[in-house]
Design a protein around this motif. Structure first.
Motif, PDB file in Angstrom:
ATOM      1  N   PRO A 142      -7.886   9.908   5.400  1.00 53.78           N
ATOM      2  CA  PRO A 142      -7.005  10.737   5.608  1.00 53.78           C
ATOM      3  C   PRO A 142      -6.096  10.138   6.863  1.00 53.78           C
ATOM      4  CG  PRO A 142      -9.297  11.390   6.240  1.00 53.78           C
ATOM      5  CD  PRO A 142      -9.365  10.336   5.408  1.00 53.78           C
ATOM      6  N   ASP A 143      -6.538   9.141   7.404  1.00 52.75           N
ATOM      7  CA  ASP A 143      -5.525   8.488   8.300  1.00 52.75           C
ATOM      8  C   ASP A 143      -4.281   7.895   7.835  1.00 52.75           C
ATOM      9  OD1 ASP A 143      -7.305   8.748  10.371  1.00 52.75           O
ATOM     10  OD2 ASP A 143      -8.153   6.546  10.435  1.00 52.75           O
ATOM     11  N   TYR A 144      -4.218   7.667   6.396  1.00 55.17           N
ATOM     12  CA  TYR A 144      -3.293   7.114   5.850  1.00 55.17           C
ATOM     13  C   TYR A 144      -2.591   7.962   4.572  1.00 55.17           C
ATOM     14  CZ  TYR A 144      -4.750   2.936   8.030  1.00 55.17           C
ATOM     15  OH  TYR A 144      -5.208   2.116   9.048  1.00 55.17           O
ATOM     16  N   VAL A 145      -3.271   8.865   4.188  1.00 58.60           N
ATOM     17  CA  VAL A 145      -2.749   9.861   3.148  1.00 58.60           C
ATOM     18  C   VAL A 145      -2.748  11.326   3.735  1.00 58.60           C
ATOM     19  CG1 VAL A 145      -3.277  10.742   1.015  1.00 58.60           C
ATOM     20  CG2 VAL A 145      -3.641   8.383   1.294  1.00 58.60           C
ATOM     21  N   SER A 146      -1.786  11.961   3.632  1.00 56.46           N
ATOM     22  CA  SER A 146      -1.702  13.320   4.251  1.00 56.46           C
ATOM     23  C   SER A 146      -2.426  14.396   3.542  1.00 56.46           C
ATOM     24  CB  SER A 146      -0.083  13.755   4.718  1.00 56.46           C
ATOM     25  OG  SER A 146       0.162  12.863   5.756  1.00 56.46           O
ATOM     26  N   LEU A 147      -3.780  14.332   3.535  1.00 53.46           N
ATOM     27  CA  LEU A 147      -4.518  15.335   2.896  1.00 53.46           C
ATOM     28  C   LEU A 147      -4.405  16.551   3.525  1.00 53.46           C
ATOM     29  CD1 LEU A 147      -7.505  13.279   1.505  1.00 53.46           C
ATOM     30  CD2 LEU A 147      -5.359  13.532   0.310  1.00 53.46           C
ATOM     31  N   PRO A 148      -4.316  18.035   2.811  1.00 55.22           N
ATOM     32  CA  PRO A 148      -4.680  18.995   3.338  1.00 55.22           C
ATOM     33  C   PRO A 148      -6.105  19.331   3.822  1.00 55.22           C
ATOM     34  CG  PRO A 148      -4.334  19.513   1.102  1.00 55.22           C
ATOM     35  CD  PRO A 148      -4.278  17.981   1.538  1.00 55.22           C
ATOM     36  N   ALA A 149      -6.348  19.776   5.083  1.00 55.60           N
ATOM     37  CA  ALA A 149      -7.636  20.067   5.596  1.00 55.60           C
ATOM     38  C   ALA A 149      -8.443  21.347   5.015  1.00 55.60           C
ATOM     39  CB  ALA A 149      -7.720  20.126   6.992  1.00 55.60           C
ATOM     40  N   VAL A 150      -8.438  21.131   3.655  1.00 53.44           N
ATOM     41  CA  VAL A 150      -9.367  21.984   2.900  1.00 53.44           C
ATOM     42  C   VAL A 150     -10.277  21.389   1.912  1.00 53.44           C
ATOM     43  CG1 VAL A 150      -7.383  23.466   2.664  1.00 53.44           C
ATOM     44  CG2 VAL A 150      -7.575  21.966   0.950  1.00 53.44           C
ATOM     45  N   ALA A 151     -11.473  22.187   1.394  1.00 54.02           N
ATOM     46  CA  ALA A 151     -12.357  21.482   0.537  1.00 54.02           C
ATOM     47  C   ALA A 151     -11.412  21.324  -0.798  1.00 54.02           C
ATOM     48  CB  ALA A 151     -13.226  22.743   0.360  1.00 54.02           C
ATOM     49  N   ALA A 152     -11.783  20.042  -1.550  1.00 56.69           N
ATOM     50  CA  ALA A 152     -11.171  19.707  -2.574  1.00 56.69           C
ATOM     51  C   ALA A 152     -11.832  18.456  -3.112  1.00 56.69           C
ATOM     52  CB  ALA A 152      -9.684  19.414  -2.395  1.00 56.69           C
ATOM     53  N   THR A 153     -11.572  18.297  -4.370  1.00 57.70           N
ATOM     54  CA  THR A 153     -12.281  17.009  -4.995  1.00 57.70           C
ATOM     55  C   THR A 153     -10.965  16.281  -5.364  1.00 57.70           C
ATOM     56  OG1 THR A 153     -14.173  18.160  -5.743  1.00 57.70           O
ATOM     57  CG2 THR A 153     -13.571  16.231  -7.155  1.00 57.70           C
ATOM     58  N   TYR A 154     -10.851  14.999  -5.092  1.00 66.01           N
ATOM     59  CA  TYR A 154      -9.861  14.130  -5.289  1.00 66.01           C
ATOM     60  C   TYR A 154     -10.411  12.813  -6.176  1.00 66.01           C
ATOM     61  CZ  TYR A 154      -7.848  16.312  -1.535  1.00 66.01           C
ATOM     62  OH  TYR A 154      -7.334  17.267  -0.390  1.00 66.01           O
ATOM     63  N   ALA A 155      -9.395  12.733  -6.845  1.00 62.82           N
ATOM     64  CA  ALA A 155      -9.622  11.264  -7.831  1.00 62.82           C
ATOM     65  C   ALA A 155      -8.585  10.307  -7.228  1.00 62.82           C
ATOM     66  CB  ALA A 155      -9.135  11.361  -9.400  1.00 62.82           C
ATOM     67  N   VAL A 156      -9.362   9.219  -6.453  1.00 62.29           N
ATOM     68  CA  VAL A 156      -8.643   8.199  -5.686  1.00 62.29           C
ATOM     69  C   VAL A 156      -8.502   6.958  -6.281  1.00 62.29           C
ATOM     70  CG1 VAL A 156      -8.598   7.302  -3.304  1.00 62.29           C
ATOM     71  CG2 VAL A 156      -9.380   9.439  -3.833  1.00 62.29           C
ATOM     72  N   HIS A 157      -7.302   6.158  -6.284  1.00 60.25           N
ATOM     73  CA  HIS A 157      -7.403   4.636  -6.690  1.00 60.25           C
ATOM     74  C   HIS A 157      -6.119   4.142  -5.577  1.00 60.25           C
ATOM     75  CE1 HIS A 157      -3.657   6.240  -8.679  1.00 60.25           C
ATOM     76  NE2 HIS A 157      -3.039   5.165  -8.462  1.00 60.25           N
ATOM     77  N   VAL A 158      -6.183   2.736  -5.526  1.00 59.94           N
ATOM     78  CA  VAL A 158      -5.199   1.970  -4.895  1.00 59.94           C
ATOM     79  C   VAL A 158      -4.345   1.174  -5.733  1.00 59.94           C
ATOM     80  CG1 VAL A 158      -5.470   0.065  -3.244  1.00 59.94           C
ATOM     81  CG2 VAL A 158      -7.028   1.806  -2.877  1.00 59.94           C
ATOM     82  N   GLU A 159      -3.221   0.939  -5.176  1.00 56.57           N
ATOM     83  CA  GLU A 159      -2.288   0.202  -5.928  1.00 56.57           C
ATOM     84  C   GLU A 159      -1.789  -0.763  -5.025  1.00 56.57           C
ATOM     85  OE1 GLU A 159       0.846   3.180  -6.827  1.00 56.57           O
ATOM     86  OE2 GLU A 159      -0.333   4.150  -8.484  1.00 56.57           O
ATOM     87  N   TYR A 160      -1.545  -2.052  -5.617  1.00 55.35           N
ATOM     88  CA  TYR A 160      -1.277  -3.395  -4.587  1.00 55.35           C
ATOM     89  C   TYR A 160      -0.506  -4.080  -5.464  1.00 55.35           C
ATOM     90  CZ  TYR A 160      -1.289  -6.562  -0.979  1.00 55.35           C
ATOM     91  OH  TYR A 160      -0.753  -7.534   0.157  1.00 55.35           O
ATOM     92  N   GLY A 161       0.813  -4.495  -5.350  1.00 53.83           N
ATOM     93  CA  GLY A 161       1.586  -5.294  -6.290  1.00 53.83           C
ATOM     94  C   GLY A 161       1.544  -4.377  -7.624  1.00 53.83           C
ATOM     95  N   SER A 162       1.369  -5.218  -8.649  1.00 54.09           N
ATOM     96  CA  SER A 162       1.384  -4.352 -10.099  1.00 54.09           C
ATOM     97  C   SER A 162      -0.113  -4.367 -10.403  1.00 54.09           C
ATOM     98  CB  SER A 162       2.012  -5.424 -11.039  1.00 54.09           C
ATOM     99  OG  SER A 162       1.394  -6.636 -10.972  1.00 54.09           O
ATOM    100  N   TYR A 163      -0.952  -4.232  -9.339  1.00 50.86           N
ATOM    101  CA  TYR A 163      -2.295  -4.193  -9.644  1.00 50.86           C
ATOM    102  C   TYR A 163      -2.809  -2.654  -9.449  1.00 50.86           C
ATOM    103  CZ  TYR A 163      -2.643  -9.059  -9.806  1.00 50.86           C
ATOM    104  OH  TYR A 163      -2.353 -10.372 -10.065  1.00 50.86           O
ATOM    105  N   ARG A 164      -3.964  -2.049  -9.955  1.00 52.93           N
ATOM    106  CA  ARG A 164      -4.230  -0.798  -9.947  1.00 52.93           C
ATOM    107  C   ARG A 164      -5.785  -0.918  -9.884  1.00 52.93           C
ATOM    108  NH1 ARG A 164      -2.449   4.907 -12.358  1.00 52.93           N
ATOM    109  NH2 ARG A 164      -4.491   6.013 -12.024  1.00 52.93           N
ATOM    110  N   SER A 165      -6.583  -0.295  -8.989  1.00 55.62           N
ATOM    111  CA  SER A 165      -7.925  -0.130  -8.672  1.00 55.62           C
ATOM    112  C   SER A 165      -8.572   0.604  -9.789  1.00 55.62           C
ATOM    113  CB  SER A 165      -8.367   0.294  -7.416  1.00 55.62           C
ATOM    114  OG  SER A 165      -8.238   1.581  -7.199  1.00 55.62           O
ATOM    115  N   ASN A 166      -9.749   0.648  -9.835  1.00 57.29           N
ATOM    116  CA  ASN A 166     -10.593   1.679 -10.367  1.00 57.29           C
ATOM    117  C   ASN A 166     -10.676   2.873  -9.858  1.00 57.29           C
ATOM    118  OD1 ASN A 166     -11.953   0.226  -8.414  1.00 57.29           O
ATOM    119  ND2 ASN A 166     -13.621   1.759  -8.714  1.00 57.29           N
ATOM    120  N   ILE A 167     -10.856   3.863 -10.181  1.00 59.05           N
ATOM    121  CA  ILE A 167     -10.783   5.412  -9.839  1.00 59.05           C
ATOM    122  C   ILE A 167     -12.065   5.904  -9.134  1.00 59.05           C
ATOM    123  CG2 ILE A 167     -10.402   7.875 -10.061  1.00 59.05           C
ATOM    124  CD1 ILE A 167      -8.406   7.093 -12.277  1.00 59.05           C
ATOM    125  N   VAL A 168     -12.105   6.437  -7.911  1.00 55.42           N
ATOM    126  CA  VAL A 168     -13.388   7.026  -7.151  1.00 55.42           C
ATOM    127  C   VAL A 168     -12.868   8.544  -7.201  1.00 55.42           C
ATOM    128  CG1 VAL A 168     -14.188   4.836  -6.397  1.00 55.42           C
ATOM    129  CG2 VAL A 168     -12.823   6.369  -4.994  1.00 55.42           C
TER     130      VAL A 168
END
Length: 163
Positions: A130-156
């Motif tokens: 939440p320091d880098y992504v402006s998520l709303p302060a509500v209960a939720a489930t997120y699928a999160v991944h990271v992109e860097y250059g033309s690379y994309r991470s696994n999803i957590v």
């Protein structure tokens, strides 16, 4: 599994330190981005909606080893979180001017791009989501991944809830 999740409470947030929650490096010939995160995260105790500070500590522990030629100058690592109920997409760049967590990719003169073939750069990273992504302060489930250059991470998947 429970022990593994408790280890995320001790991650040094917003650093480049390797820690017990960091993904292991797959080796020198592998290229890509890997991430790990806690399955559950809770709002900080005493948190009040609308506060300026992050509403939760949600470490995103990662490692990248990427080909320098595949990075675009000035484009930092990007975190993407998708609310699994609403499908709303939230994203943010990992740039912290005060602590300099993420350094922008080096400037690459156009004439020397071909000289970069075979050169890779790598690092561990531990941003507080939440320091880098402006998520709303509500209960939720997120699928999160990271992109860097033309690379994309696994999803957590991370479930965020009130205490």
């Amino acid at each position: 599994m429970a022990h593994d999740q408790k280890m995320f409470l001790h991650v040094p947030l917003n650093t480049r330190e390797q820690n017990p929650c960091s993904p292991l490096s797959p080796g020198p010939t592998w290229r890509g981005v890997l991430i790990r995160a806690p399955i559950h995260a809770k709002f900080k105790s005493g948190f009040t909606a609308g506060e300026r500070h992050s509403f939760a500590a949600i470490p995103l522990c990662g490692y990248y080893l990427v080909d320098l030629e595949r990075l675009r100058p000035g484009v930092p690592l990007r975190i993407v979180a998708v609310d699994q109920l609403t499908q709303e997409r939230f994203e943010g760049d990992v740039i912290d001017k005060e602590e300099n967590l993420e350094e922008p990719p080096p400037e690459i003169p156009a004439h020397s791009a071909s000289n970069l073939e075979g050169i890779a750069v790598g690092s561990w990273f531990n941003p507080n989501l939440p320091d880098y992504v402006s998520l709303p302060a509500v209960a939720a489930t997120y699928a999160v991944h990271v992109e860097y250059g033309s690379y994309r991470s696994n999803i957590v998947e991370i479930q965020v809830s009130a205490e």
